[in-house]
Design an enzyme around this catalytic site. Structure first.
Site, PDB file in Angstrom:
ATOM      1  N   PRO A   1      56.700  19.441 -48.777  1.00 46.14           N
ATOM      2  CA  PRO A   1      57.642  18.806 -49.720  1.00 46.14           C
ATOM      3  C   PRO A   1      57.132  17.516 -50.357  1.00 46.14           C
ATOM      4  O   PRO A   1      57.853  16.895 -51.122  1.00 46.14           O
ATOM      5  CB  PRO A   1      58.857  18.516 -48.850  1.00 46.14           C
ATOM      6  CG  PRO A   1      58.285  18.261 -47.497  1.00 46.14           C
ATOM      7  CD  PRO A   1      57.107  19.185 -47.368  1.00 46.14           C
TER       8      PRO A   1
ATOM      9  N   LYS B   1      52.443  14.063 -47.930  1.00 48.41           N
ATOM     10  CA  LYS B   1      51.042  13.641 -48.117  1.00 48.41           C
ATOM     11  C   LYS B   1      50.787  13.212 -49.560  1.00 48.41           C
ATOM     12  O   LYS B   1      50.128  12.212 -49.830  1.00 48.41           O
ATOM     13  CB  LYS B   1      50.081  14.760 -47.735  1.00 48.41           C
ATOM     14  CG  LYS B   1      49.812  14.920 -46.243  1.00 48.41           C
ATOM     15  CD  LYS B   1      50.915  15.648 -45.537  1.00 48.41           C
ATOM     16  CE  LYS B   1      50.577  15.923 -44.080  1.00 48.41           C
ATOM     17  NZ  LYS B   1      51.703  16.556 -43.360  1.00 48.41           N
TER      18      LYS B   1
ATOM     19  N   CYS C   1      49.398  21.276 -38.016  1.00 45.01           N
ATOM     20  CA  CYS C   1      50.289  20.732 -36.991  1.00 45.01           C
ATOM     21  C   CYS C   1      50.378  21.734 -35.844  1.00 45.01           C
ATOM     22  O   CYS C   1      51.461  22.084 -35.383  1.00 45.01           O
ATOM     23  CB  CYS C   1      51.661  20.382 -37.552  1.00 45.01           C
ATOM     24  SG  CYS C   1      52.534  21.768 -38.332  1.00 45.01           S
TER      25      CYS C   1
END
Length: 469
Positions: free
Chosen positions: A113, A116, A232
């Site tokens: 979204p 970063k 992740c």
């Protein structure tokens, strides 16, 4: 938490018995909450001075802070002013680690979204170009909103399969960030719904996607450029094995050192080849080692000789992009008149008109014909009958010093919330301020959006889709 046995067995292959016990015990710890200051709009020092929250520094992120569960930063006017982004602390690490220089051309390949991308855009600080992409159209729209809230003007938001970008952008980017789709093992503690997804589509599924994506990135990187790959997840297949795959397929790519902070772990060298590839330069983040969730980070550089450095210099990249731009256009008088109230220069080579919409584009951007473009450049506003209406995006991209007609209210003024809800405001204290017409509405001096002031009340022009609920 009911973790799959196969997952526990996989973690046993990564962590020794003592470490595994510490990791499993971390599932009983309280969830951590983080926000990251938008240093393009406000310094960390100034934000700490005005912040109403209980903040604790994230020690490896210069502009990152933990906030308490009792605080609600998403329900504060400063959030709507784009002064910070709410983000899990470990997830702040990839964009923090990727080095950004003024004028860089950067690609965030799997961006939605926007956590970063907003940091990369802030680090560019109005210079260079950020191309931010997501394959999902709905997620790309959410990405655009976060980019606009942050006030980033030098951006192109795409909605493309990364594979289609290679033919257009081969050897083009100074920096690339790939926060790859992954099995999400590092977020099990934060969101246990991901466990069911893992059981359906685990590391074997995602590793194939990651290998394609990382090769696309390597091919779009200019000689001498740097690329950061992150996930992740804890899976060796998605992390060390993806790195191994890239380094073997693209011998002109090598790993770079990442400064190891306290609690950072090295990539795991479980065979001689990985040792020879210096896999220890990668970083693993574990929730029992740091105050955050799980992450893996690898930083790469594409080798270049002197000739290649000249050929792919910033100036030649600029020419490569500028050559694709159109010719000068006649700037509409309504637009010219509005911009006499700003300090932003209008250049006819950078103005694009699509029907009634007006955009300020970036010369560094190559021709995007044939691509799904969500937004190129900054939407300035819309030309209507005999008038120009400025956009919400323009308001967010301005500093209060860049517009000559502002109304600023303190964050604890009840009218701020009314404004964010789209209501008309009564502003009798500004009666003699000569503020009639288009007004940039600010909270403590930080822009929120537009209004039209008639000498007493403010007609609300805050974008309806952004309103306080």
């Amino acid at each position: 938490m009911n973790l799959p046995q196969q997952y526990i067995d996989n973690m046993r292959d990564i962590l020794d018995a003592e470490e595994l016990e510490a990791y499993l015990n971390s599932f009983h710890d309280n969830r951590l909450y983080g926000l990251r200051v938008n240093t393009m709009k406000i310094s960390v020092e100034e934000f700490l001075r005005i912040s109403p929250f209980k903040l604790t520094p994230i020690r490896w992120i210069d502009n990152g802070f933990y906030y308490s569960e009792e605080d609600k930063p998403a329900k504060h006017p400063y959030y709507y002013a784009g002064l910070y982004y709410i983000q899990e602390p470990s997830a702040m690490t990839p964009a923090h680690v990727l080095p950004v220089d003024s004028g860089d051309i950067i690609l965030d390949m799997c961006a939605a979204p926007g956590g970063k991308s907003t940091e990369l855009g802030a680090k560019l600080n109005h210079s260079g170009l950020l191309i931010t992409n997501d394959i999902s159209s709905s997620r790309a729209k959410a990405l655009l909103k976060n980019i606009e809230v942050f006030g980033i003007p030098n951006v192109c938001v795409l909605n493309e399969d990364p594979k289609r970008l290679v033919s257009k952008f081969e050897g083009y980017f100074d920096k690339i960030l790939i926060d790859a789709p992954c099995s999400g093992e590092g977020m099990f503690r934060k969101d246990n719904k991901l466990i069911k997804s893992w059981e359906k589509n685990g590391p074997a599924v995602y590793s194939k996607i990651q290998r394609d994506i990382i090769l696309y990135g390597a091919d779009m990187l200019r000689p001498g450029g740097k690329m950061l790959y992150s996930t992740c997840t804890f899976s060796k297949l998605e992390n060390e094995e993806t790195v191994r795959f890239l380094l073997k397929e693209r011998p002109n790519i090598h790993l770079m050192d990442i400064k190891k902070q306290e609690g950072f772990c090295s990539g795991i060298a479980y065979d001689e080849e990985l040792e020879s590839l210096h896999i220890e330069k990668c970083v693993r983040l574990f929730p029992h080692k740091i105050k955050g969730e799980g992450h893996f980070i690898a930083l790469f550089e594409k080798e270049a000789n002197d000739c290649q450095e000249v050929c792919f210099s910033q100036s030649s990249l600029y020419a490569k992009g500028a050559a694709q731009r159109g010719s000068h256009i006649k700037i509409p008088k309504e637009l010219q008149e509005f911009f006499t109230h700003t300090t932003i220069p209008l250049h006819s080579l950078q103005i694009k008109l699509y029907d009634t919409k007006v955009y300020q584009t970036i010369p560094l951007m190559m021709d995007n014909k044939g691509y799904r473009v969500v937004r190129e450049g900054l939407l300035l506003g819309e030309l209507k009958k005999n008038r120009f209406e400025p956009s919400q995006a323009l308001a967010m991209a301005l500093d209060k010093t860049q517009y000559d007609n502002i109304i600023s209210l303190p964050s604890d003024d009840a009218r701020i919330i009314k404004y964010l809800k789209g209501e008309t405001l009564e502003l009798p204290e500004f009666k003699n301020s000569n503020s009639n017409g288009w007004v940039l509405v600010c909270v403590d001096g930080y822009p929120l959006g537009w209004g039209k002031y008639d000498g007493y009340s403010l007609k609300n022009k805050y974008l309806s889709g952004w309103r306080w609920l």
